[in-house]
Scaffold this active site. Structure first.
Site, PDB file in Angstrom:
ATOM      1  N   LYS A 110       0.858  -1.183   0.000  1.00  0.00           N
ATOM      2  CA  LYS A 110       0.000   0.000   0.000  1.00  0.00           C
ATOM      3  C   LYS A 110       0.899   1.239   0.000  1.00  0.00           C
ATOM      4  O   LYS A 110       1.673   1.455   0.920  1.00  0.00           O
ATOM      5  CB  LYS A 110      -0.922   0.023   1.222  1.00  0.00           C
ATOM      6  CG  LYS A 110      -1.906   1.177   1.185  1.00  0.00           C
ATOM      7  CD  LYS A 110      -2.786   1.220   2.410  1.00  0.00           C
ATOM      8  CE  LYS A 110      -3.838   2.309   2.253  1.00  0.00           C
ATOM      9  NZ  LYS A 110      -3.252   3.647   1.968  1.00  0.00           N
ATOM     10  N   ASP A 145       1.702   5.335   0.044  1.00  0.00           N
ATOM     11  CA  ASP A 145       1.197   6.478   0.803  1.00  0.00           C
ATOM     12  C   ASP A 145       1.433   7.748  -0.006  1.00  0.00           C
ATOM     13  O   ASP A 145       2.481   8.382   0.095  1.00  0.00           O
ATOM     14  CB  ASP A 145       1.925   6.550   2.161  1.00  0.00           C
ATOM     15  CG  ASP A 145       1.245   7.515   3.120  1.00  0.00           C
ATOM     16  OD1 ASP A 145       0.149   8.006   2.795  1.00  0.00           O
ATOM     17  OD2 ASP A 145       1.818   7.777   4.193  1.00  0.00           O
ATOM     18  N   GLU A 158       3.053   1.234   5.120  1.00  0.00           N
ATOM     19  CA  GLU A 158       1.708   1.552   5.600  1.00  0.00           C
ATOM     20  C   GLU A 158       0.807   0.335   5.673  1.00  0.00           C
ATOM     21  O   GLU A 158      -0.085   0.259   6.517  1.00  0.00           O
ATOM     22  CB  GLU A 158       1.056   2.622   4.704  1.00  0.00           C
ATOM     23  CG  GLU A 158      -0.229   3.157   5.280  1.00  0.00           C
ATOM     24  CD  GLU A 158      -0.850   4.250   4.430  1.00  0.00           C
ATOM     25  OE1 GLU A 158      -1.900   4.777   4.833  1.00  0.00           O
ATOM     26  OE2 GLU A 158      -0.294   4.560   3.370  1.00  0.00           O
TER      27      GLU A 158
END
Length: 340
Positions: free
Chosen positions: A50, A52, A193
């Site tokens: 993921k 950011d 993240e």
């Protein structure tokens, strides 16, 4: 000289396939990942890191490139490195779905570094070009064909083939073949993240449908800035931001954040808040504390990292990550029935 004559027009063979071409959509609402708290059981999923940053769609045509934010704003000039890399794909036409990021020395995406690279401060659009990279993770359109009705596993294969051999600021967000529980644990230990999962047989559907899911190492959401606590000890003149979230369509107070600010950014943030036209003694959210607060019109959106929610629905251990710009169309946190 013999006159030129056209050939005899014959009917199309009905057994011959008809080649249809789809016009490139002017804008596509992005598919969004649904937050879950433990990996799914069963099903066929593709897993990625993921990132950011800022969600972007990159529209590439023979004569132009457009970089659109989640809110539909054209930010082509703000990401010159991504735009330059996109032009190398022409004359191929395509729409790439991905995340613009700035990475730290360890190769991790850092939202605050991205904000700083854009010169962003609240609703003000920065003028400086950003060296951000794009991690592409989906292919929505390719050479006259709308790919949204093609299974994700096929879109993914075509994306990998399309990006193969290209260098520059557009990179492939690698798919990781690993158990999601172990993958999430590894991502958290690396300071990332979290991870994102995508159903392999799913079509591309806008919104938060559950075809895409995310698991986070730390919780992070967008909250409205509804005021600030004045401070004489801080050069910026405030000690904490007051935050609001949505509950049944109404703003409610969810606590304050007083950490995560760099001094220079805090000074700029105070200047931004002072320019907000509406400041009043009455709070824009239900509030019963006697603390001195300067209330402001809820127009700024702050990205806040936090560890959990308290029993009375306040943020636990919040930390300021940066302001999101309104063109990014960030979702303000919704309490989704946490409150009675």
């Amino acid at each position: 000289m013999t006159a030129l004559k056209s050939g005899r027009i014959t009917r199309r063979d009905p057994l011959q396939p008809r080649l249809l071409f789809d016009p490139m959509p002017g804008r596509i609402q992005p598919a969004l990942a649904l937050l879950i708290h433990k990996p799914p059981v069963g099903g066929s999923w593709g897993w990625e890191i993921k990132w950011d940053g800022y969600r972007l769609h990159v529209h590439i045509e023979a004569n132009r490139v457009r970089i659109l934010t989640r809110g539909g704003f054209d930010w082509t000039n703000r990401f010159p490195a991504i735009a330059e890399a996109a032009r190398t794909f022409a004359p191929t036409s395509m729409i790439l779905d991905g995340e613009a990021v700035v990475v730290d020395e360890e190769g991790r995406s850092d939202f605050s570094l991205l904000q700083k690279s854009l010169g962003a401060s609240g609703r003000k659009i920065g003028n400086q070009p950003s060296p951000a990279l794009l991690y592409a993770f989906d292919l929505l359109y390719l050479d006259g064909h709308d790919m949204r009705h093609v299974e994700y596993r096929t879109r993914r294969h075509l994306l990998e083939e399309t990006l193969r051999g290209h260098e520059g600021a557009i990179l492939l967000s690698e798919e990781l073949d690993a158990d999601p529980t172990h993958l999430l644990d590894h991502a958290c230990r690396m300071g990332l993240e979290g991870i994102v999962g995508k159903r392999q047989d799913s079509f591309y559907r806008s919104g938060r449908t559950g075809d895409w899911i995310k698991l986070k190492c730390t919780q992070s959401d967008a909250f409205m800035v509804v005021g600030y606590e004045p401070s004489t000890a801080s050069r910026a003149g405030f000690g904490a931001l007051m935050l609001g979230a949505l509950s049944d369509g109404e703003l409610v107070y969810v606590g304050s954040v007083g950490t995560g600010f760099k001094e220079r950014d805090a000074v700029q943030l105070r200047k931004t808040m002072d320019k907000i036209p509406w400041r009043h003694k009455q709070p824009p959210v239900p509030y019963s504390s006697k603390r001195k607060v300067v209330w402001v019109q809820p127009t700024l959106i702050a990205e806040i990292e936090y560890s959990a929610w308290t029993a009375d629905e306040k943020l636990r251990h919040p930390s300021f990550k940066g302001l999101r710009e309104f063109q990014d169309n960030a979702d303000v946190c919704r309490l989704r029935g946490r409150r009675a």
